[in-house]
Design a protein around this motif. Structure first.
Motif, mmCIF file in Angstrom:
data_model
loop_
_atom_site.group_PDB
_atom_site.id
_atom_site.type_symbol
_atom_site.label_atom_id
_atom_site.label_comp_id
_atom_site.label_asym_id
_atom_site.label_seq_id
_atom_site.Cartn_x
_atom_site.Cartn_y
_atom_site.Cartn_z
ATOM 1 N N LYS A 28 -7.349 0.305 11.494
ATOM 2 C CA LYS A 28 -7.073 -1.000 10.900
ATOM 3 C C LYS A 28 -8.012 -2.040 11.513
ATOM 4 O O LYS A 28 -8.501 -1.890 12.636
ATOM 5 N N ILE A 53 -1.078 -9.060 5.685
ATOM 6 C CA ILE A 53 -1.923 -8.082 4.987
ATOM 7 C C ILE A 53 -2.891 -8.776 4.037
ATOM 8 O O ILE A 53 -2.495 -9.577 3.183
ATOM 9 N N GLN A 68 -4.461 -3.531 1.426
ATOM 10 C CA GLN A 68 -3.656 -2.347 1.699
ATOM 11 C C GLN A 68 -4.057 -1.250 0.720
ATOM 12 O O GLN A 68 -4.947 -1.435 -0.115
ATOM 13 N N GLY A 102 -8.516 2.256 6.435
ATOM 14 C CA GLY A 102 -7.820 1.343 7.325
ATOM 15 C C GLY A 102 -7.441 0.053 6.618
ATOM 16 O O GLY A 102 -8.211 -0.482 5.815
ATOM 17 N N VAL A 103 -6.271 -0.461 6.896
ATOM 18 C CA VAL A 103 -5.836 -1.724 6.305
ATOM 19 C C VAL A 103 -6.558 -2.871 7.009
ATOM 20 O O VAL A 103 -7.056 -2.728 8.129
#
Length: 644
Positions: free
Chosen positions: A231, A64, A67, A55-56
């Motif tokens: 995420k 972000i 990643q 998951g980011v």
């Protein structure tokens, strides 16, 4: 005779039944169940693991922080390898022939029939170069993986890193992990491993004699899809975090900033830090050892693991607890002749002869004498034996989250140290001790140990006038933005709201009025309420400490800054906190360029000479030019016993 024939029929029936079972099982294996067929045809079918994307991790605004980036493992099945140009393959994947031979032998010893990793994490460029010639190397194939990538190279200690599982990890997972899987090893990657890891999938591919894939077996009927990890939306403000790390460059210490109304951590700076991308790739092991052996310990997560005496910022807690006990009030005044005398010859010095001060002024000028008297009242004049009064005082202080873990969503948090009454009874070999025996606690010295996270949490509770939310780094989980219930619960510190007014007034004067110990850090049009601290350090120069919140009404940010071996809180920690507050509230810095550059360019690492000379304003100074006075001197407990 009839009995004999009966037994014969029974035996025959048993054999017939066994034969039928075996035939049925054989029919099932050969006609219905294809799993054995897949195993038997391993020479034309290849089972390929599909590793899920972790998951980011995003910041609070959706930017972000972490990643995924594709990499490629070169796999080998030793028994399928045919003679090939070893030097050419080594050139394609950029390794030495000797290393290649060692790795091939290791794979062969593990299993000649199963795929093993020969070389990990080939880049996309290396993969493209190899793929063109892979058909020349029977027995070799590519396994696609993904690794972490950190676009801004920030928040290394918060984010943590991943690593391959070991045998202990596999055993503890009850079969979930397999060799060559990755697992979160530190930071958020570890704390939220079950959320981030996802679920692996499997593909059964048919390959030809040249090792080239020819499609999925049985049209993919026996394949399973990989499920990506959830995420995470972190509480960090990416821009604020980056700015904090810039301010702490070439310094040792921490910045922790919290949103008081939610407990969300806005900045989590541990300095010195490192580029988290160093913990990714084929040279991760070498990079890890360099970081591990660094004299400044960048892998040490200072906001939750470093423990310091809080120094003068602890006066805020004693002022609140003293009022709650009914032993002092906003109008209570004590006279400061330059120090607090206790026992027969004990003296705890103050930075100045302050004269008569009330509660708000005692915070404004950081008067040690005032808090010697406050502590004396709480321990020696509370209407009970001092040892019982101390236990009551300790219980009240612990409500602020001192001396216990706050249970932040990161591993390896330390609880700090808030000595028990039993500790002093054992130390002094008697339970008849008084406030004179541990008077240093009145000004946040002695045996106290507090983490920067706990400091920030205390000032968040002050900003809220009596409560705090559990500090946390992850704001929401997944597409549904799930919030943990424990993060929404109010935690009372046990102090009535009315007692915060004089303390907050004093904290405001610290920054916003001439003579305040942090007036150098004032921001026009933003009322900061703060408290400086200069923490005595027996191992070197004093530590610079400051905590604050802003604005005074409806506060948006509470912050604690510790700079090790940097001297006065007003000199370094307060300006750093002030700049962080301005950056968060205004998204820009309006102070003169020189003000900011002094912090950015200062090198306060041990052995380095500071590049900038700054106002040496002490806690209690009303002007920067006052003559230096000796720092706090506290008689040791043994000497106190002799005096008594």
């Amino acid at each position: 005779m009839n009995s004999f024939f009966t037994r014969r029929y029974v035996v025959q029936a048993i054999f017939i039944a066994i034969a039928l079972v075996l035939l049925a099982r054989l029919f099932y294996i050969q006609i219905i169940d294809k799993s054995y067929f897949l195993s038997a045809n391993n020479n034309v079918l290849r089972k390929v693991i599909i590793y899920p994307a972790r998951g980011v991790i995003l910041d609070r605004k959706g930017k972000i922080l972490v990643q995924n980036e594709p990499v490629y493992d070169l796999m080998v099945i030793p028994r399928e390898v045919k003679p090939f140009d070893t030097l050419e393959l080594c050139r394609l994947i950029s390794i030495k022939k000797s290393d290649f031979i060692k790795k091939f032998e290791k794979a062969n010893n593990f299993s000649p029939y199963r795929g093993s990793v020969l070389e990990k994490q080939l880049s996309a460029i290396t993969f493209a170069r190899l793929q063109e010639k892979l058909f020349e190397y029977p027995g070799f194939y590519i396994q696609k993986r993904s690794v972490r990538r950190y676009p801004d190279s920030i928040a290394a200690q918060f984010l943590g890193y991943i690593n391959e599982v070991n045998e202990k990890d596999i055993e503890k997972s009850n079969g979930f992990y397999r060799p060559q899987d990755y697992i979160g090893r530190t930071g958020v990657e570890k704390a939220y491993e079950e959320v981030l890891r996802g679920q692996r999938g499997v593909q059964n591919l048919m390959v030809d004699a040249f090792n080239r894939p020819k499609g999925h077996y049985a049209e993919g009927r026996y394949d399973t899809l990989a499920a990506a990890g959830e995420k995470l939306i972190s509480s960090l403000d990416k821009d604020l975090q980056k700015f904090g790390e810039q301010l702490m460059n070439n310094k040792i210490g921490s910045i922790v900033a919290i949103e008081p109304s939610s407990g969300e951590i806005l900045a989590f700076v541990s300095s010195p830090s490192y580029d988290p991308n160093l913990m990714v790739g084929r040279y991760k092991g070498n990079n890890y050892m360099r970081l591990l052996n660094s004299p400044n310990h960048p892998l040490f997560i200072r906001p939750i693991m470093a423990e310091y005496p809080p120094g003068s910022i602890f006066k805020v807690i004693n002022a609140l607890v003293g009022q709650q006990f009914g032993l002092v009030g906003s109008g209570t005044s004590f006279f400061c002749p330059g120090g607090y005398r206790y026992g027969r010859r004990g003296l705890m010095r103050c930075t100045h002869v302050h004269g008569s001060l009330d509660l708000a002024q005692s915070i404004q000028y950081s008067c040690n004498t005032y808090y010697g008297y406050v502590y004396n009242r709480m321990i020696d004049h509370a209407g009970m034996r001092p040892v019982k009064a101390y236990q009551r005082w300790r219980d009240a202080v612990s409500r602020f989250g001192i001396g216990s873990k706050l249970n932040i969503d990161l591993p390896n948090e330390r609880k700090g140290n808030l000595p028990s009454a039993e500790f002093y009874t054992r130390h002094f070999k008697s339970n008849k001790w008084t406030s004179a025996y541990n008077i240093s606690l009145s000004i946040g010295q002695g045996e106290l140990g507090i983490t920067p996270l706990q400091m920030a949490n205390v000032v968040a509770a002050v900003a809220n006038r009596g409560f705090f939310y559990k500090p946390h780094l992850i704001k929401a989980i997944g597409e549904k933005k799930v919030i943990k219930e424990e993060f929404t619960k109010r935690n009372s510190v046990g102090i009535d709201a009315r007692y915060f007014s004089p303390v907050i007034e004093g904290m405001s004067r610290v920054v916003n009025q001439p003579g305040g110990t942090a007036s150098y850090s004032r921001i026009p049009d933003i009322e900061i309420c703060g408290k400086t601290g200069t923490v005595q350090n027996p191992h070197g120069d004093n530590h610079s400490v400051f905590f604050a919140f802003a604005p005074r009404n409806n506060p948006k940010i509470a912050i604690a800054v510790v700079v090790e071996n940097a001297g006065y809180g007003a000199t370094w920690s307060a300006p750093i906190a002030s700049l962080m507050i301005e950056k968060y509230l205004r998204d820009s810095i309006a102070r003169p360029r020189g003000y900011v550059e002094r912090i950015l360019n200062a090198n306060l690492l041990p052995g380095a000479k500071p590049r900038y000379r700054t106002p040496q304003r002490k806690e209690g100074d009303s002007t920067a030019s006052r003559k230096d006075i000796k720092p706090v001197e506290i008689v040791t407990p043994k000497a106190v016993l002799e005096d008594e």
